[in-house]
Structures are given as C-alpha cells and as structure tokens.
Design a protein around this motif. Structure first.
Motif, PDB file in Angstrom:
ATOM      1  N   ARG A   1       0.831  -1.212   0.000  1.00 31.46           N
ATOM      2  CA  ARG A   1       0.000   0.000   0.000  1.00 31.46           C
ATOM      3  C   ARG A   1       0.868   1.265   0.000  1.00 31.46           C
ATOM      4  O   ARG A   1       0.565   2.238  -0.692  1.00 31.46           O
ATOM      5  CB  ARG A   1      -0.915   0.006   1.228  1.00 31.46           C
ATOM      6  N   TYR A   2       1.916   1.234   0.799  1.00 30.27           N
ATOM      7  CA  TYR A   2       2.812   2.391   0.891  1.00 30.27           C
ATOM      8  C   TYR A   2       3.377   2.732  -0.492  1.00 30.27           C
ATOM      9  O   TYR A   2       3.367   3.884  -0.916  1.00 30.27           O
ATOM     10  CB  TYR A   2       3.936   2.065   1.874  1.00 30.27           C
ATOM     11  N   CYS A   3       3.859   1.730  -1.190  1.00 31.90           N
ATOM     12  CA  CYS A   3       4.478   1.961  -2.503  1.00 31.90           C
ATOM     13  C   CYS A   3       3.432   2.265  -3.575  1.00 31.90           C
ATOM     14  O   CYS A   3       3.639   3.151  -4.410  1.00 31.90           O
ATOM     15  CB  CYS A   3       5.326   0.751  -2.906  1.00 31.90           C
ATOM     16  N   SER A   4       2.322   1.562  -3.553  1.00 29.27           N
ATOM     17  CA  SER A   4       1.255   1.823  -4.533  1.00 29.27           C
ATOM     18  C   SER A   4       0.773   3.264  -4.448  1.00 29.27           C
ATOM     19  O   SER A   4       0.539   3.911  -5.473  1.00 29.27           O
ATOM     20  CB  SER A   4       0.045   0.915  -4.289  1.00 29.27           C
ATOM     21  N   ALA A   5       0.628   3.754  -3.223  1.00 30.41           N
ATOM     22  CA  ALA A   5       0.133   5.116  -3.018  1.00 30.41           C
ATOM     23  C   ALA A   5       1.061   6.151  -3.652  1.00 30.41           C
ATOM     24  O   ALA A   5       0.645   7.265  -3.959  1.00 30.41           O
ATOM     25  CB  ALA A   5      -0.018   5.402  -1.521  1.00 30.41           C
ATOM     26  N   ARG A   6       2.323   5.770  -3.842  1.00 31.35           N
ATOM     27  CA  ARG A   6       3.308   6.682  -4.428  1.00 31.35           C
ATOM     28  C   ARG A   6       3.572   6.381  -5.905  1.00 31.35           C
ATOM     29  O   ARG A   6       4.465   6.983  -6.513  1.00 31.35           O
ATOM     30  CB  ARG A   6       4.605   6.598  -3.615  1.00 31.35           C
TER      31      ARG A   6
END
Ligand code: FE2
Length: 158
Positions: free
Chosen positions: A75-80
């Motif tokens: 989620r952290y990486c997808s959001a970016r």
C-alpha cells in the motif's frame, strides 16, 4: 515508476523512525546485494535493483507485525506510484506462488488475506522479484551470510 536512490533512502529513514529495528539495516544489505548482483547481469539495472531491495520491507514502517508488513508495504508503494516496488513488497515472501507456503501469521483482515492470496497467485515474477527473494535470504541486519544461516534466523524469529 520506481523512486530514485535518494527518495528510497529517505523513505527507509522515515520508516525506521516510526518503527526502529534491525529490519532497516537488513534492508540496506539486501539493497547492496541486489545492486552488486544486478550490475553483473545483462538487462538488469543496478540502481533499480538497489531501490527495489531497499524498499522490500518498507511495510515495517507501520509497526511490528508478521505478514501484515507485506500488504502495508504494498500500500505504501502503490500510493506513491511505485508499482514494481509494491509488487515486491508482497512477492519477496513467496518464492512459490502459493499463500500457504508462508510460515508467518496473517495478522490482517479477511479481505486483505484474500487480496494477498489472489495477488500472489496471479503476479508475474521477473528477475527483480527473484533477485530480491535471493538477496533477502543473504542478508542479516549485521551483514551478509550463508543462505542456511538466514533460514535458521527466520525460523527462530517466527
Ligand atoms: Fe527482508
């Protein structure tokens, strides 16, 4: 599109501040191993491999957890918009694309579990997924080690 080295390093520093632990030093060693190996492989980018190795456990930013760190990282990486890094946050834990091969605890909601199960089965792995899997198994927080030593370390902790 993956972040550059500086952005990824900043992300790890911030994540370490919210959840200090050996995982950050482990991640730095994974990144270094990924870069060293990739730079000798035709068609692989050392910089990209470094960044993907560095970020594979970024889900640890959310606190101490078991397999929850995989989806937190995704989620952290997808959001970016870091889509390959997001995939590796989950794929690094599954050399075999079957959720049942995990030895960790799925400390996630039913919905998240089903998402991960589906994701693992359907992901298309490339050399970066496999490189991070390999390097994850070569790096302790204190440095590089034989694969066997790392497997014993993981077994003891889980
Ligand atoms: Fe790791």
């Amino acid at each position: 599109m993956e972040p550059d080295r500086k952005t990824a390093e900043r992300a790890i520093r911030e994540a370490y501040e919210s959840n200090p632990g050996g995982w950050a030093e482990h991640s730095r060693h994974v990144a270094q191993a990924c870069e060293n190996i990739a730079s000798h492989c035709k068609g692989l980018s050392g910089e990209k491999a470094y960044v993907l190795g560095l970020l594979h456990d970024i889900g640890r930013h959310a606190g101490v957890s078991s397999e929850k760190h995989l989806i937190d990282g995704y989620r952290y990486c997808s959001a970016r918009g870091w889509n390959k890094a997001a995939q590796i946050c989950i794929s690094h834990a599954f050399m075999i694309q079957d959720i049942n091969t995990s030895i960790g605890t799925f400390d996630v909601s039913e919905e998240d579990y089903l998402f991960m199960k589906n994701f693992v089965e359907n992901a298309v792995y490339d050399d970066y997924d496999r490189l991070v899997q390999l390097c994850d198994a070569l790096a302790l927080p204190t440095g590089f080690c034989l694969l066997e030593k790392r497997f014993v370390d993981v077994t003891i902790r889980y």
